[in-house]
Design a protein around this motif. Structure first.
Motif, PDB file in Angstrom:
ATOM      1  N   ARG A  65      52.487  40.510  30.793  1.00 39.44           N
ATOM      2  CA  ARG A  65      53.441  41.385  30.105  1.00 39.44           C
ATOM      3  C   ARG A  65      53.667  40.904  28.667  1.00 39.44           C
ATOM      4  O   ARG A  65      53.817  41.706  27.747  1.00 39.44           O
ATOM      5  N   ALA A  66      53.663  39.584  28.476  1.00 37.89           N
ATOM      6  CA  ALA A  66      53.879  39.030  27.134  1.00 37.89           C
ATOM      7  C   ALA A  66      52.638  39.142  26.252  1.00 37.89           C
ATOM      8  O   ALA A  66      52.695  38.824  25.063  1.00 37.89           O
ATOM      9  N   GLY A  67      51.512  39.574  26.845  1.00 40.97           N
ATOM     10  CA  GLY A  67      50.300  39.743  26.053  1.00 40.97           C
ATOM     11  C   GLY A  67      49.530  38.461  25.820  1.00 40.97           C
ATOM     12  O   GLY A  67      48.598  38.420  25.020  1.00 40.97           O
ATOM     13  N   LEU A  68      49.902  37.377  26.530  1.00 43.51           N
ATOM     14  CA  LEU A  68      49.182  36.113  26.349  1.00 43.51           C
ATOM     15  C   LEU A  68      47.951  36.045  27.252  1.00 43.51           C
ATOM     16  O   LEU A  68      46.963  35.394  26.924  1.00 43.51           O
ATOM     17  N   LEU A  69      48.016  36.708  28.414  1.00 41.68           N
ATOM     18  CA  LEU A  69      46.847  36.834  29.295  1.00 41.68           C
ATOM     19  C   LEU A  69      46.405  38.286  29.312  1.00 41.68           C
ATOM     20  O   LEU A  69      47.196  39.186  29.005  1.00 41.68           O
ATOM     21  N   HIS A  70      45.137  38.505  29.680  1.00 39.51           N
ATOM     22  CA  HIS A  70      44.706  39.877  29.968  1.00 39.51           C
ATOM     23  C   HIS A  70      43.701  39.868  31.102  1.00 39.51           C
ATOM     24  O   HIS A  70      43.146  38.823  31.456  1.00 39.51           O
ATOM     25  N   GLU A  71      43.537  41.052  31.696  1.00 38.02           N
ATOM     26  CA  GLU A  71      42.618  41.176  32.820  1.00 38.02           C
ATOM     27  C   GLU A  71      41.243  41.566  32.314  1.00 38.02           C
ATOM     28  O   GLU A  71      41.116  42.444  31.462  1.00 38.02           O
ATOM     29  N   LEU A  72      40.227  40.922  32.869  1.00 40.78           N
ATOM     30  CA  LEU A  72      38.854  41.316  32.561  1.00 40.78           C
ATOM     31  C   LEU A  72      38.449  42.398  33.556  1.00 40.78           C
ATOM     32  O   LEU A  72      39.111  42.591  34.581  1.00 40.78           O
ATOM     33  N   PRO A  73      37.355  43.112  33.287  1.00 46.62           N
ATOM     34  CA  PRO A  73      36.912  44.129  34.249  1.00 46.62           C
ATOM     35  C   PRO A  73      36.686  43.513  35.626  1.00 46.62           C
ATOM     36  O   PRO A  73      36.238  42.376  35.741  1.00 46.62           O
ATOM     37  N   GLU A  74      37.018  44.289  36.649  1.00 43.15           N
ATOM     38  CA  GLU A  74      36.869  43.804  38.029  1.00 43.15           C
ATOM     39  C   GLU A  74      35.396  43.550  38.335  1.00 43.15           C
ATOM     40  O   GLU A  74      34.545  44.367  37.982  1.00 43.15           O
ATOM     41  N   PRO A  94      49.709  40.097  43.317  1.00 44.65           N
ATOM     42  CA  PRO A  94      48.951  39.278  44.253  1.00 44.65           C
ATOM     43  C   PRO A  94      47.938  40.082  45.042  1.00 44.65           C
ATOM     44  O   PRO A  94      47.066  39.518  45.676  1.00 44.65           O
ATOM     45  N   GLY A  95      48.017  41.435  45.005  1.00 47.34           N
ATOM     46  CA  GLY A  95      47.088  42.257  45.765  1.00 47.34           C
ATOM     47  C   GLY A  95      45.732  42.380  45.110  1.00 47.34           C
ATOM     48  O   GLY A  95      44.853  43.001  45.670  1.00 47.34           O
ATOM     49  N   ARG A  96      45.551  41.838  43.919  1.00 52.54           N
ATOM     50  CA  ARG A  96      44.255  41.955  43.233  1.00 52.54           C
ATOM     51  C   ARG A  96      43.769  40.557  42.868  1.00 52.54           C
ATOM     52  O   ARG A  96      43.603  40.220  41.706  1.00 52.54           O
ATOM     53  N   PRO A  97      43.516  39.766  43.926  1.00 59.62           N
ATOM     54  CA  PRO A  97      43.288  38.343  43.673  1.00 59.62           C
ATOM     55  C   PRO A  97      41.983  38.042  42.945  1.00 59.62           C
ATOM     56  O   PRO A  97      41.839  36.979  42.369  1.00 59.62           O
ATOM     57  N   ARG A  98      40.984  38.967  42.987  1.00 61.65           N
ATOM     58  CA  ARG A  98      39.668  38.642  42.409  1.00 61.65           C
ATOM     59  C   ARG A  98      39.526  39.097  40.959  1.00 61.65           C
ATOM     60  O   ARG A  98      38.541  38.801  40.328  1.00 61.65           O
ATOM     61  N   ILE A  99      40.490  39.867  40.458  1.00 66.90           N
ATOM     62  CA  ILE A  99      40.390  40.314  39.065  1.00 66.90           C
ATOM     63  C   ILE A  99      40.477  39.085  38.160  1.00 66.90           C
ATOM     64  O   ILE A  99      41.460  38.353  38.206  1.00 66.90           O
ATOM     65  N   PRO A 100      39.465  38.831  37.342  1.00 66.37           N
ATOM     66  CA  PRO A 100      39.534  37.630  36.494  1.00 66.37           C
ATOM     67  C   PRO A 100      40.572  37.805  35.390  1.00 66.37           C
ATOM     68  O   PRO A 100      40.727  38.889  34.819  1.00 66.37           O
ATOM     69  N   LEU A 101      41.280  36.711  35.140  1.00 65.96           N
ATOM     70  CA  LEU A 101      42.247  36.665  34.047  1.00 65.96           C
ATOM     71  C   LEU A 101      41.730  35.719  32.976  1.00 65.96           C
ATOM     72  O   LEU A 101      41.078  34.730  33.272  1.00 65.96           O
TER      73      LEU A 101
END
Ligand SMILES: [Zn+2]
Length: 416
Positions: A65-74, A94-101
């Motif tokens: 939310r703070a914009g310090l992390l982001h999600e990479l494509p699944e 927690p339901g998307r445990p494999r999405i890389p951050l």
């Protein structure tokens, strides 16, 4: 393959920083784990931080939310696995445990830290991302400007740089400023900078007033130490000694990830450290003081005196050596050996895991780094521990922005 992370973990868990509140320490631990090992699947973060999956989930949500992390494509999943997937909606959790951050960086987005290094001959402005990579920089020469007017002129030019160098409008976290001399980070005051003649200058407040940004100020030797701890070699996090050789000569010491300031933040003044075998007279009345023996000003003046270069510039001297002038090479090796003898004294006192020496010739050419290592004496004890800054010629742009980034990585919860 399902379940593998894009980059497997490479080093031990990143412990929470002692002394911070629990939430701040947890947030810092998650952010540093992603800095050290990212991109990371959410499911791999708990064991790297020693935190529960629920605690990691709370922190990753806040950091996203703070914009310090982001999600990479699944990562692509085979149809059966995708059908049995645990998460269907977008967004963190927690339901998307494999999405890389990963840290939020990249040309299209992610916050930036501005950097200002104030040297004697020129200042350097920079924009740096969350991995300590320079995305823009500009030099601002001081020639012909009076030291008294310099703070206002630097501020005006820095404002222009920040407007022109961030066309995509990426969020600006604030400004880190670094310079030599005695600097008090607590209130951003330059207590004493002899070469510029500054005394009790409220640099941080002036920059913040004019730029409208949060500003942190520190001594540049400590700033480089912070940059090595955050972005450099892993062993720098256990203990690190840094020796800065420029127009100003100073040092910094870090242990367990913390850079020592001491009372009034006066630690690191090694200008008058006596160097064995140096006959150079110093303004203090003694001979062989480190700054009087090896500073850029002293080296440049000696190069002019020997007729090697027309102006007292270390850059000109290094260029002359690179184009084959043996007198230039000999003078640079002389300085490297004096620096090496001083480094050996400091290594004896502090016994750090790694010693970083910021000296221009040895940053640009390994031969001078080898000369420093050789002169430090016992190769088994010392030589292999002396290294150049990890950022190479970008050391000052990276380190100045790190004055802002280091506190952020200690307590990212202030942004979440
Ligand atoms: Zn002296």
């Amino acid at each position: 393959m399902i379940g593998t992370t894009p980059h497997p973990p490479r080093s031990p868990p990143v412990p929470p920083t002692p002394g911070d509140s629990r939430a701040a320490a947890n947030a810092a631990s998650v952010l540093r784990a992603v800095l050290a090992h990212g991109p990371l699947a959410r499911s791999d973060i708990p064991k790297l931080c020693g935190l529960s999956p629920a605690a990691v989930s709370r922190q990753t949500t806040a950091l996203l939310r703070a914009g310090l992390l982001h999600e990479l494509p699944e990562p692509e999943l085979p149809p059966a696995a995708a059908g049995a997937g645990t998460g269907t909606g977008p967004g963190p959790g927690p339901g998307r445990p494999r999405i890389p951050l990963d840290l939020h960086t990249g040309p299209l987005g992610g916050p930036l830290a501005a950097g200002l290094h104030i040297g004697v001959p020129f200042s350097t402005f920079s924009l740096v991302d969350l991995r300590g990579r320079v995305v823009a920089r500009r030099a601002f020469p001081h020639a012909g400007r009076s030291p008294g007017r310099l703070p206002a002129e630097i501020t005006a030019e820095l404002g222009r740089f920040l407007r022109e160098s961030n066309p995509a409008g990426r969020p600006l976290l604030g400004l880190g400023a670094a310079l030599g001399g005695w600097v008090r980070p607590a209130d951003g005051t330059v207590v004493r900078h002899d070469a510029l003649g500054w005394r009790d200058l409220p640099l941080g407040a002036r920059l913040s007033d004019h730029l409208g940004l949060p500003v942190s100020v520190d001594n540049h030797a400590r700033a480089i130490a912070h940059a090595e701890i955050l972005f450099g070699r892993p062993e720098a996090r256990s203990s690190l000694l840094h020796l800065f050789i420029g127009n100003v000569v100073d040092a910094a010491f870090g242990i367990e990830g913390t850079v020592h300031q001491g009372p009034e933040a006066a630690a690191g003044d090694v200008a008058h450290l006596p160097v064995p075998g140096s006959p150079t007279p110093c303004a203090c009345g003694r001979t062989g003081c480190l700054q009087a023996s090896v500073s850029d000003a002293v080296l440049g003046a000696e190069a002019v005196r020997r007729g090697i270069v027309p102006d007292p510039s270390v850059n000109l001297l290094i260029d002359a050596a690179a184009t084959g002038d043996p007198r230039a090479d000999a003078l640079l090796r002389e300085r490297a050996r004096t620096v090496g003898r001083a480094a050996a004294l400091l290594l004896d006192v502090f016994n750090p895991a790694v010693m970083v020496v910021s000296e221009l010739a040895s940053i640009l050419h390994d031969g001078y780094l080898d000369e420093i290592r050789d002169a430090a004496g016992d190769q088994n004890r010392y030589g292999r521990r002396i290294v150049a800054p990890h950022a190479g010629p970008a050391v000052l742009p990276v380190a100045s922005a790190t004055v802002l980034l280091a506190p952020l990585f200690r307590d990212p919860s202030r942004l979440t």
